[in-house]
Write a protein that holds these residues in place. Structure first.
Motif, PDB file in Angstrom:
ATOM      1  N   GLU A 168     -62.083 -66.239 -11.054  1.00 12.58           N
ATOM      2  CA  GLU A 168     -60.774 -66.672 -11.535  1.00 12.58           C
ATOM      3  C   GLU A 168     -60.853 -68.194 -11.657  1.00 12.58           C
ATOM      4  O   GLU A 168     -60.892 -68.895 -10.652  1.00 12.58           O
ATOM      5  CB  GLU A 168     -59.675 -66.301 -10.542  1.00 12.58           C
ATOM      6  CG  GLU A 168     -59.587 -64.816 -10.271  1.00 12.58           C
ATOM      7  CD  GLU A 168     -58.669 -64.490  -9.098  1.00 12.58           C
ATOM      8  OE1 GLU A 168     -58.071 -65.421  -8.512  1.00 12.58           O
ATOM      9  OE2 GLU A 168     -58.572 -63.315  -8.750  1.00 12.58           O
ATOM     10  N   ARG A 206     -60.400 -59.889  -6.097  1.00 12.97           N
ATOM     11  CA  ARG A 206     -60.496 -58.442  -6.195  1.00 12.97           C
ATOM     12  C   ARG A 206     -59.156 -57.917  -6.655  1.00 12.97           C
ATOM     13  O   ARG A 206     -58.142 -58.589  -6.528  1.00 12.97           O
ATOM     14  CB  ARG A 206     -60.784 -57.851  -4.806  1.00 12.97           C
ATOM     15  CG  ARG A 206     -62.172 -57.455  -4.579  1.00 12.97           C
ATOM     16  CD  ARG A 206     -62.455 -56.775  -3.279  1.00 12.97           C
ATOM     17  NE  ARG A 206     -61.387 -56.540  -2.324  1.00 12.97           N
ATOM     18  CZ  ARG A 206     -61.590 -56.091  -1.092  1.00 12.97           C
ATOM     19  NH1 ARG A 206     -62.804 -55.859  -0.673  1.00 12.97           N
ATOM     20  NH2 ARG A 206     -60.582 -55.902  -0.275  1.00 12.97           N
ATOM     21  N   GLU A 207     -59.143 -56.686  -7.152  1.00 15.27           N
ATOM     22  CA  GLU A 207     -57.901 -56.083  -7.649  1.00 15.27           C
ATOM     23  C   GLU A 207     -56.818 -55.985  -6.578  1.00 15.27           C
ATOM     24  O   GLU A 207     -55.639 -56.046  -6.887  1.00 15.27           O
ATOM     25  CB  GLU A 207     -58.177 -54.697  -8.228  1.00 15.27           C
ATOM     26  CG  GLU A 207     -58.852 -54.741  -9.571  1.00 15.27           C
ATOM     27  CD  GLU A 207     -58.988 -53.363 -10.187  1.00 15.27           C
ATOM     28  OE1 GLU A 207     -58.350 -52.413  -9.711  1.00 15.27           O
ATOM     29  OE2 GLU A 207     -59.746 -53.246 -11.162  1.00 15.27           O
ATOM     30  N   ASP A 208     -57.203 -55.867  -5.332  1.00 15.59           N
ATOM     31  CA  ASP A 208     -56.211 -55.718  -4.265  1.00 15.59           C
ATOM     32  C   ASP A 208     -55.640 -57.051  -3.786  1.00 15.59           C
ATOM     33  O   ASP A 208     -54.807 -57.082  -2.896  1.00 15.59           O
ATOM     34  CB  ASP A 208     -56.795 -54.941  -3.088  1.00 15.59           C
ATOM     35  CG  ASP A 208     -57.974 -55.642  -2.423  1.00 15.59           C
ATOM     36  OD1 ASP A 208     -58.353 -56.758  -2.840  1.00 15.59           O
ATOM     37  OD2 ASP A 208     -58.527 -55.058  -1.467  1.00 15.59           O
TER      38      ASP A 208
END
Length: 132
Positions: free
Chosen positions: A27, A45-47
């Motif tokens: 990112e 991460r997605e979480d």
């Protein structure tokens, strides 16, 4: 070397490491002012878990790897971090992060998530009590 060049090197380093950390994505923060690029580059991460990379100002060629936590939960007794020599092969850096940093960080991150859920539930109870 300029701050901009150092920032670009940090982005490149994170992108090279990303290739070896499944489930993590770089990112890149917005560049901001020309003279003052961001100090950190993140891998998320997605979480919501996140790894932060930053150059160590008094140790050229070394990078600090630390974690990103929820803003509402900031009372950590120990925030894991490690320091790495950036000139090592990217696969070795990824292995070091996986072995030395992620177990401790993910444990703290999960505790922070649990605390965040508890705080939100407490706020909901207060709101429900106030409405009643």
């Amino acid at each position: 070397m300029t701050d901009r060049t150092e920032f670009e090197k940090l982005v490149t380093l994170a992108m090279d490491i990303e290739k070896h950390l499944y489930g993590w994505m770089v990112e890149i923060p917005s560049a901001g002012a020309i003279d003052y690029p961001p100090r950190h580059v993140y891998m998320g991460r997605e979480d919501g878990a996140g790894i932060a990379f930053a150059w160590i100002w008094n140790q050229p060629g070394r990078v600090e790897v630390s974690g990103r936590y929820p803003i509402d939960v900031s009372n950590y007794r120990a925030r894991p971090s490690i320091r790495l020599a950036a000139d090592r092969p990217e696969l070795n850096l990824a292995k070091e992060i996986t072995r030395r940093f992620l177990p401790a960080y993910l444990s703290c991150w999960e505790q922070a998530q649990d605390e965040l859920i508890s705080l939100r539930r407490a706020k909901e109870r207060v709101q429900q009590t106030a409405e009643a």
